[in-house]
Design an enzyme around this catalytic site. Structure first.
Site, PDB file in Angstrom:
ATOM      1  N   LYS A  35      82.622  77.399   2.684  1.00 40.30           N
ATOM      2  CA  LYS A  35      82.636  76.802   4.025  1.00 40.30           C
ATOM      3  C   LYS A  35      82.693  75.282   3.984  1.00 40.30           C
ATOM      4  CE  LYS A  35      80.403  80.505   6.640  1.00 40.30           C
ATOM      5  NZ  LYS A  35      79.316  80.825   7.610  1.00 40.30           N
ATOM      6  N   HIS A  66      76.743  69.542 -15.388  1.00 38.48           N
ATOM      7  CA  HIS A  66      75.584  70.016 -14.627  1.00 38.48           C
ATOM      8  C   HIS A  66      74.293  69.720 -15.388  1.00 38.48           C
ATOM      9  CE1 HIS A  66      77.963  71.846 -11.578  1.00 38.48           C
ATOM     10  NE2 HIS A  66      78.366  72.877 -12.279  1.00 38.48           N
TER      11      HIS A  66
END
Length: 337
Positions: free
Chosen positions: A294, A138
């Site tokens: 999701k 990251h």
């Protein structure tokens, strides 16, 4: 992983120089941990920043290595699965019922350069990495190890619509907070901190822009792709990634349906319903199911008010203006930013 207080205690005991640095940096309320610190224009929690330093100092990239760089909550799990499967498809066929992804979470297969490699050991044995080595980070572009930039290793950078990134991180932070720290109390507070750039590894616009500019300067070195492109054009994007990495699909593989098989194997629907990702946990206790929420595009519309949207769009447009990114990538266009 230990709790936050224990983590910081270990860091301070092991490295007095880092302790001196961290206490001198601007500090604000954190998301998953009590505090985040600003270093060279970016915000990090102390453990993350220390791991970035160790990686920068000690990681020796090889020409054959592949680095998967992402801003948090931009599809890291998906990218790890896709790239591992592309690169290792001759050893592990995506048609096989014994593929490693069916029994192991992508984060257990492709390790984080900082948290899985340098957190447990400041001078780890890097010979354990497979060839080619695939690692994830990251890190902002400026904190990458020099060896990553100086060798011929390839970087794939995956980013996402900022509002979807925010919503994903907001929900993730609530589920995965350390030591029962409550973190951000409301979405309104989260939006305020996001717009000020105070999200871990943020500001997101600086993180994205640095990789975007680097990809324009070195297109053979850095492949810049958005989550939305992978969602809308998975087959063509997989082909492009494979070509970039030097693992192009042969005519025979194309005819066999290899690309479609990889897309299906690595899909959100497939991975999120596997037993290992429903019931399994990472070595530091985080449940794998928290990496799957999701997996869609545009969920921010279900959570953000018009006022929040206007504020976030305005700051993102201001920061990206003149970069060409909004014009080149639909995920950052004025209508979607």
């Amino acid at each position: 992983m230990a709790t936050t207080n224990e983590d910081e205690k270990i860091l301070y005991q092991e490295d007095d120089d880092f302790k001196k640095l961290i206490t001198s940096l601007p500090r604000e309320k954190g998301w998953r941990v009590p505090d985040i610190y600003q270093f060279q224009g970016f915000w990090y929690h102390s453990l993350m920043l220390n791991c970035f330093f160790e990686s920068q100092k000690h990681f020796e990239a090889q020409d054959s290595d592949i680095v998967l760089a992402t801003f948090p909550k931009c599809g890291t799990t998906w990218l790890k699965a896709l790239v591992f499967t592309i690169v290792n498809r001759k050893k592990h066929s995506p048609f096989s019922q014994e593929h490693p992804l069916l029994t192991s979470n992508p984060h257990a297969i492709v390790r984080s350069l900082e948290f899985d490699i340098f957190l447990p050991n400041r001078t780890p044995d890097l010979s354990s990495l497979t060839t080619p080595g695939i690692v994830a980070t990251h890190s902002n572009f400026g904190l990458l190890a020099n060896s990553i930039l100086e060798t011929k290793c390839r970087i794939i950078y995956l980013c996402r619509n900022p509002k979807d990134t925010f919503i994903s991180y907001f929900h993730y932070a609530k589920k995965s907070r350390f030591n029962y720290y409550e973190g951000i109390s409301s979405i309104e507070e989260g939006v305020d901190m996001f717009c000020k750039g105070m999200i871990p590894c943020g500001p997101i616009w600086n993180h994205v822009l640095d990789y975007w500019k680097a990809s324009l300067d070195s297109p053979d070195k850095i492949f810049f792709v958005t989550y939305e492109e992978l969602q809308s054009e998975p087959v063509s994007m997989l082909r492009r990634m494979a070509d970039f990495l030097g693992y192009s699909f042969s005519d025979e593989e194309e005819e066999s349906g290899m690309v479609d098989a990889i897309v299906k194997l690595c899909s959100f629907e497939k991975l999120s319903n596997l037993k290992v990702n429903v019931d399994g946990k990472a070595g530091y206790g985080l449940e794998y199911k928290h990496y799957f929420r999701k997996g869609g595009v545009g969920d921010w519309k279900n959570h953000l008010t018009n006022e929040m949207v206007e504020r976030m769009d305005a700051v993102v447009e201001e920061k990206l203006q003149g970069s060409g990114l909004m014009e080149a990538k639909a995920a950052f266009s004025k209508s979607n930013a």
